[in-house]
Design an enzyme around this catalytic site. Structure first.
Site, PDB file in Angstrom:
ATOM      1  N   CYS A   2      -8.012 -23.361 -31.680  1.00 47.78           N
ATOM      2  CA  CYS A   2      -8.096 -25.010 -31.147  1.00 47.78           C
ATOM      3  C   CYS A   2      -7.677 -25.682 -32.408  1.00 47.78           C
ATOM      4  CB  CYS A   2      -9.706 -25.337 -30.831  1.00 47.78           C
ATOM      5  SG  CYS A   2     -10.267 -24.257 -29.594  1.00 47.78           S
ATOM      6  N   LYS A 590       5.096  -9.209 -29.586  1.00 47.20           N
ATOM      7  CA  LYS A 590       3.671  -9.118 -29.686  1.00 47.20           C
ATOM      8  C   LYS A 590       2.778  -8.874 -28.330  1.00 47.20           C
ATOM      9  CE  LYS A 590       0.270 -10.810 -32.206  1.00 47.20           C
ATOM     10  NZ  LYS A 590      -0.256 -10.004 -33.216  1.00 47.20           N
TER      11      LYS A 590
HETATM   12  O1  M6R Z   1      -2.510  -6.707 -27.499  1.00 45.85           O
HETATM   13  P1  M6R Z   1      -2.881  -5.459 -27.792  1.00 45.85           P
HETATM   14  O2  M6R Z   1      -4.138  -5.229 -28.613  1.00 45.85           O
HETATM   15  O3  M6R Z   1      -3.356  -4.709 -26.319  1.00 45.85           O
HETATM   16  O4  M6R Z   1      -1.646  -4.820 -28.138  1.00 45.85           O
HETATM   17  C1  M6R Z   1      -1.399  -3.340 -28.221  1.00 45.85           C
HETATM   18  C2  M6R Z   1      -0.613  -2.867 -29.192  1.00 45.85           C
HETATM   19  O5  M6R Z   1       0.739  -3.316 -28.414  1.00 45.85           O
HETATM   20  C3  M6R Z   1      -0.710  -3.614 -30.449  1.00 45.85           C
HETATM   21  O6  M6R Z   1      -1.682  -3.333 -31.193  1.00 45.85           O
HETATM   22  C4  M6R Z   1       0.566  -3.221 -31.421  1.00 45.85           C
HETATM   23  O7  M6R Z   1       0.446  -1.795 -31.915  1.00 45.85           O
HETATM   24  C5  M6R Z   1       0.628  -4.155 -32.641  1.00 45.85           C
HETATM   25  N1  M6R Z   1       1.808  -4.889 -32.632  1.00 45.85           N
HETATM   26  C6  M6R Z   1       0.606  -3.505 -34.111  1.00 45.85           C
HETATM   27  O8  M6R Z   1       0.413  -4.077 -35.086  1.00 45.85           O
END
Ligand code: M6R
Length: 595
Positions: A2, A590
């Site tokens: 926020c 991301k």
């Molecule tokens: O949004 P999420 O936690 O479900 O994403 C899962 C993975 O894609 C995510 O953790 C990815 O491995 C990261 N970029 C690692 O840093």
């Protein structure tokens, strides 16, 4: 996370454009809803909704809003789903007060019940509204505004910053507890914000109020008073010299480094929120009564799930099946039923692999809960309920603060399952800060040498096994080197053949299996490997390892968690040495919304 911004001027003027611009400069904090309010004489003009700044501002014509005071807020949902009613700012029962906050008021549910019982009009689930009523209740009892705020401050638990104004007045009031807040002083106006980027285009003269202080803003001056006794505090303005880019990154060169350093504050806020969250008890009961318990996620979130399973077994004697989301579908979904419970872990709450697994589990009647950072995401709507990770926006593609808060949540739940006192976990934020301070020079000392290699291994055992996996993932993600995370005892079952002179092998130890780690070290050392151990200081490790990255003293579960911090830093510094942008590694995004 926020963002709030308040503005005070001496006469009625068009405030819409100023508020829109300030809101745009806070978007880096992440948000799902936008709202603006202006106060002109006896009238409050309030416009808000779910959506992007441009969309909401255009739809509700923020540009035409005018007044002598204005507030704009970007909401990142924690309490209450993203919706128009939960969007901020909020008004009080009679529409005389208007206010907005950032952060989390952790006794929100309890206070809302009190306000309803006292006959106040509570319209939303949002804790920003709670802040407004907290002041209103004391005004109703006849207190002066400043005293009403002082009393409200005592009632509002958590980490937040809050700004409030009322009709037929010429001031805004602001105060903070735990969160950041900056006051700006310009020519003919004053302003207050969660952060500098919204203030700097207007003025570089600022005051940084502390916790336990109330700021009163007039158009031509500000006054800082102590919450404790209401006495004036003499605080001189300072001049900000940093650039806007540096300010948005909190003075760090990259968001990844900023987010690594935000971990202690994120953990602090999370622990406060968990303490005040009634759904925790429900979840614990469900997990206790479950036939089988599954922790499900992908990438970093899966590593947190794995850490959670180790904590649950070790602390509460409860077996958990941690599993990668797509593999859950093949390996367990056909076997689950309504007696089973699953916790789906996801930063974004939008990972398709995780949502597919949830769908398969729900089709079989399994009870599905979530841990998610983005409240309002698909996961938070699909699961029975989700515990929020309270990290605010994580901009950098590599997950850092969301990982540590996932692990802290599982540790907290394991404590609850075991009937242990969760107050023991309150040391975590401070230990995280201490760790970062201690390990930064130690990481710097080895990073250039390690950076010569394009093959690395990262080994752990027990609770540090998921940490080793996570460290290896971070290294891969931002350095593009090959780095494998592995159970230390597995190394002799094959990878040992890869060892050559100087080959770097990182070990993470939580002190619970030091002799085993030492035999792992010697196994590779005699074959020429360079061994780097991340652990608390231990003469046995010093005698055996080539390098020891020393963590502060803590108990084994917390030591495992702390062990990821030097690995995050090592990944970050290697990435920068290689000339890459750690915030946006090639080929990655991301949020992965595809199969
Ligand atoms: O949004 P999420 O936690 O479900 O994403 C899962 C993975 O894609 C995510 O953790 C990815 O491995 C990261 N970029 C690692 O840093």
């Amino acid at each position: 996370m926020c963002g709030i911004f308040g503005y005070v001027t001496s006469r009625d003027e068009e405030l819409g454009p100023i508020l829109i611009e300030a809101a745009k400069r806070l978007t880096y904090r992440g948000y799902d809803s936008v709202g603006a309010a202006t106060i002109s004489g006896a009238k409050i003009d309030l416009r808000k909704d779910v959506g992007k700044v441009e969309e909401v501002a255009a739809k509700y014509n923020f540009a035409e809003m005018h007044g002598q005071r204005g507030i704009v807020q970007l909401r990142w949902a924690t309490f209450g789903e993203p919706s128009q009613v939960n969007a901020q700012p909020h008004i009080d029962s009679d529409g005389d007060l208007v206010g907005a906050h950032n952060g989390n008021v952790v006794n929100n549910a309890e206070l809302r019940e009190q306000f309803i019982a006292e006959g106040l009009t509570v319209r939303s689930q949002n804790d920003g509204e709670t802040c407004v009523h907290a002041v209103e209740r004391y005004l109703n009892r006849g207190y002066e505004f400043i005293d009403a705020i002082r009393l409200a401050y005592g009632d509002l638990e958590g980490d937040y910053a809050f700004v409030i104004g009322r009709v037929n007045d010429d001031k805004l009031y602001a105060f903070k507890k735990g969160s950041g807040m900056v006051v700006g002083i310009g020519e003919g106006f004053t302003c207050v914000s969660s952060d500098l980027p919204s203030i700097l285009p207007l003025t570089r003269e600022v005051i940084r109020p502390q916790d336990g202080e109330i700021v009163t803003l007039w158009a031509d001056r500000v006054e800082v008073r102590s919450v404790k006794d209401g006495k004036l505090i003499d605080r001189k303005p300072e001049t900000v010299t940093e650039t806007m880019d540096a300010v948005q990154k909190g003075g760090y060169p990259h968001f990844m480094l900023k987010e690594i350093h935000e971990q202690s504050q994120a953990a602090r806020e999370l622990l406060h929120v968990l303490n005040g969250n009634r759904e925790v008890e429900t979840l614990v009961e469900k997990m206790k009564n479950a036939r089988n318990l599954y922790f499900i996620g992908c990438g970093t979130s899966y590593h947190a799930a794995l850490a959670g399973a180790v904590y649950f077994a070790g602390l509460a004697g409860r077996a958990v099946i941690p599993i990668l989301a797509p593999q859950f579908i093949a390996q367990y979904a056909p076997t689950v039923n309504h007696d089973d419970v699953g916790i789906f872990v996801s930063q974004s709450g939008e990972t398709k692999d995780v949502l597919n697994a949830l769908e398969a589990a729900e089709a079989r009647g399994m009870e599905c809960f979530g841990l998610a950072n983005v409240v309002g995401s698909t996961l938070t709507k699909a699961a029975s309920f989700c515990l929020p990770l309270c990290c605010g926006y994580e901009i950098s593609v590599p997950a850092t603060k969301t990982f540590t808060n996932q692990v802290v949540t599982f540790l907290y739940l394991a404590y609850k399952m075991a009937g242990k006192d969760v107050r023991a976990l309150d040391v975590i934020p401070e230990l995280m800060d201490k760790t970062l301070e201690m390990v930064e020079p130690q990481v710097q000392a080895i990073v250039e040498d390690i950076n010569q290699w394009n093959d690395l291994y990262c080994l752990g055992y027990g609770a540090t096994y998921p940490i080793a996996l996570e460290g290896a993932l971070k290294l891969k993600e931002v350095t593009y080197a090959h780095c494998e995370g592995m159970l230390s005892t597995e190394f002799k079952h094959g990878p040992l053949s890869a060892v050559s002179k100087g080959f770097p092998i990182l070990f993470v130890s939580d002190g619970s299996a030091t002799p085993l780690i030492i035999s792992g070290i010697n196994e590779v050392k005699v074959r020429g490997a360079r061994t780097i151990v991340i652990a608390e200081d231990d003469p046995r490790l010093r005698a055996n390892a080539d390098d020891l990255i020393v963590l502060p003293k803590s108990d084994p579960q917390i030591a495992a968690l702390l062990g990821v911090l030097p690995l995050q830093l090592l990944s970050y510094h290697m990435s920068v040495l290689r000339g890459y942008d750690p915030d946006f590694p090639r080929n990655l995004s991301k949020t992965l919304t595809v199969d």
